[in-house]
Write a protein that holds these residues in place. Structure first.
Motif, short mmCIF file in Angstrom:
data_model
loop_
_atom_site.label_atom_id
_atom_site.label_comp_id
_atom_site.label_asym_id
_atom_site.label_seq_id
_atom_site.Cartn_x
_atom_site.Cartn_y
_atom_site.Cartn_z
N GLU A 162 0.83 -1.21 0.00
CA GLU A 162 0.00 0.00 0.00
C GLU A 162 0.86 1.25 0.00
OE1 GLU A 162 -3.24 0.71 -0.52
OE2 GLU A 162 -3.20 -1.40 -1.08
N LYS A 165 2.43 1.66 -3.41
CA LYS A 165 1.41 2.12 -4.35
C LYS A 165 1.15 3.61 -4.19
CE LYS A 165 -2.17 -0.73 -5.01
NZ LYS A 165 -3.54 -1.30 -4.82
N LEU A 166 1.06 4.05 -2.93
CA LEU A 166 0.81 5.48 -2.67
C LEU A 166 1.96 6.34 -3.19
CD1 LEU A 166 -0.75 5.65 0.91
CD2 LEU A 166 -1.77 6.39 -1.26
N GLU A 167 3.19 5.84 -3.03
CA GLU A 167 4.34 6.62 -3.49
C GLU A 167 4.36 6.70 -5.02
OE1 GLU A 167 7.00 5.64 0.47
OE2 GLU A 167 7.68 4.85 -1.46
N ARG A 169 1.74 6.54 -6.85
CA ARG A 169 0.62 7.40 -7.21
C ARG A 169 1.03 8.88 -7.07
NH1 ARG A 169 -4.95 4.96 -5.21
NH2 ARG A 169 -4.12 3.30 -6.54
N THR A 170 1.79 9.16 -6.03
CA THR A 170 2.29 10.53 -5.83
C THR A 170 3.18 10.94 -7.01
OG1 THR A 170 2.24 10.19 -3.45
CG2 THR A 170 3.59 12.03 -4.24
N LYS A 172 3.07 9.76 -10.07
CA LYS A 172 2.24 9.93 -11.27
C LYS A 172 1.52 11.29 -11.23
CE LYS A 172 -0.09 8.53 -15.01
NZ LYS A 172 -0.94 9.64 -15.40
N ASN A 173 1.02 11.66 -10.05
CA ASN A 173 0.36 12.96 -9.92
C ASN A 173 1.33 14.10 -10.19
OD1 ASN A 173 -2.15 11.94 -9.34
ND2 ASN A 173 -1.81 11.91 -7.12
N SER A 205 0.91 -0.40 -13.13
CA SER A 205 -0.52 -0.23 -12.85
C SER A 205 -0.81 1.17 -12.32
CB SER A 205 -1.03 -1.32 -11.90
OG SER A 205 -0.51 -1.11 -10.61
N GLU A 206 0.22 1.84 -11.80
CA GLU A 206 0.04 3.22 -11.33
C GLU A 206 0.47 4.26 -12.36
OE1 GLU A 206 -1.63 4.12 -8.70
OE2 GLU A 206 -1.96 2.04 -8.10
N GLY A 207 0.79 3.80 -13.58
CA GLY A 207 1.01 4.78 -14.65
C GLY A 207 2.43 4.92 -15.16
N SER A 208 3.35 4.06 -14.71
CA SER A 208 4.72 4.13 -15.24
C SER A 208 4.74 3.76 -16.72
CB SER A 208 5.61 3.14 -14.47
OG SER A 208 6.85 2.99 -15.15
#
Ligand SMILES: *Cc1c(COP(=O)(O)O)cnc(C)c1O
Length: 218
Positions: A162, A165-167, A169-170, A172-173, A205-208
């Motif tokens: 988790e 994943k959060l890192e 996601r950060t 990607k944002n 899956s998080e956008g790489s």
């Protein structure tokens, strides 16, 4: 499964996803690199300048070399003539140095900004405050011989998925925000380099769209 079969599978699955594979060949012999080259791999990543320069001099000239780890200012000149992409644009100081050496070689060098998002005390990279600093971004964008091509980051080295994943996601944002900010050339600012052997599927899956994989495929 032999590493070469894993390499073939990983390469095919990344092609399917349109994700760029940087085969991280640090510490690997030329023989091991050539086996992957013969299977079509062209992008290889190294983190030590001397090793990179030696391999560049002896391996085929159509290999696309990426510098992936922290770079010391006094080493930039060694790779400036040939490097295709520097992932570790982690300070204004190194970006200025890359700009100077690129100018000397009459080149424009592609660089990724390295973002520092990991919880553990990561040493290198721009933090979130810096990456929101308009004056700093303008200064970076004004370096004429450096082309900023995207963002690079690493997640914490932890078991907690988790958190990883959060890192990601950060990152990607941040990538999306910087792309939308129009500080950098829109066509060039396209790579989000995140994901290594242990976490590349999660990163994708998080956008790489660019992964740096070493131990899994060698
Ligand atoms: C070594 C390294 C990698 C590859 O790590 P593996 O776990 O072997 O896939 C990716 N990125 C950087 C910056 C590295 O130094």
């Amino acid at each position: 499964m032999p590493a070469i079969s894993i390499f073939t599978q990983v390469k095919a699955s990344l092609e399917e996803l349109d994700v760029t594979l940087v085969a991280v060949s640090k510490t690997q012999s030329n023989v091991h690199i050539m086996r992957r080259y013969e299977l079509g791999q062209r992008i290889f990543g190294e983190n030590r300048v001397q090793e990179l320069a030696q391999k560049q001099a002896t391996l085929p000239k159509d290999i696309i070399w990426h510098q992936i780890g922290h770079l010391q200012t006094n080493k930039v000149k060694v790779i400036a003539p040939f490097i295709a992409l520097i992932h570790a644009g982690d300070s204004l100081k190194i970006l200025r140095k890359i700009n100077d050496e690129a100018l000397r070689c009459n080149r424009i060098i592609d660089v990724l900004l390295q973002a520092k998002v990991a919880q553990e005390d990561a040493k290198f990279g721009f933090d979130l405050v810096e990456l929101a600093n308009e004056a700093l971004l303008k200064e970076i964008a004004a370096l004429p011989n450096v082309q900023i091509c995207g963002l690079m980051g690493m997640a914490s080295f932890v078991a907690d998925e988790e958190q990883i994943k959060l890192e990601f996601r950060t990152l990607k944002n941040l990538f999306d925000t910087l792309k939308d900010s129009h500080h950098f050339n829109q066509e060039s600012f396209q790579f989000l380099s995140m994901g290594m052997s242990g976490d590349y599927a999660l990163a994708i899956s998080e956008g790489s769209n660019m992964v740096r994989i070493g131990s899994l495929i060698f």
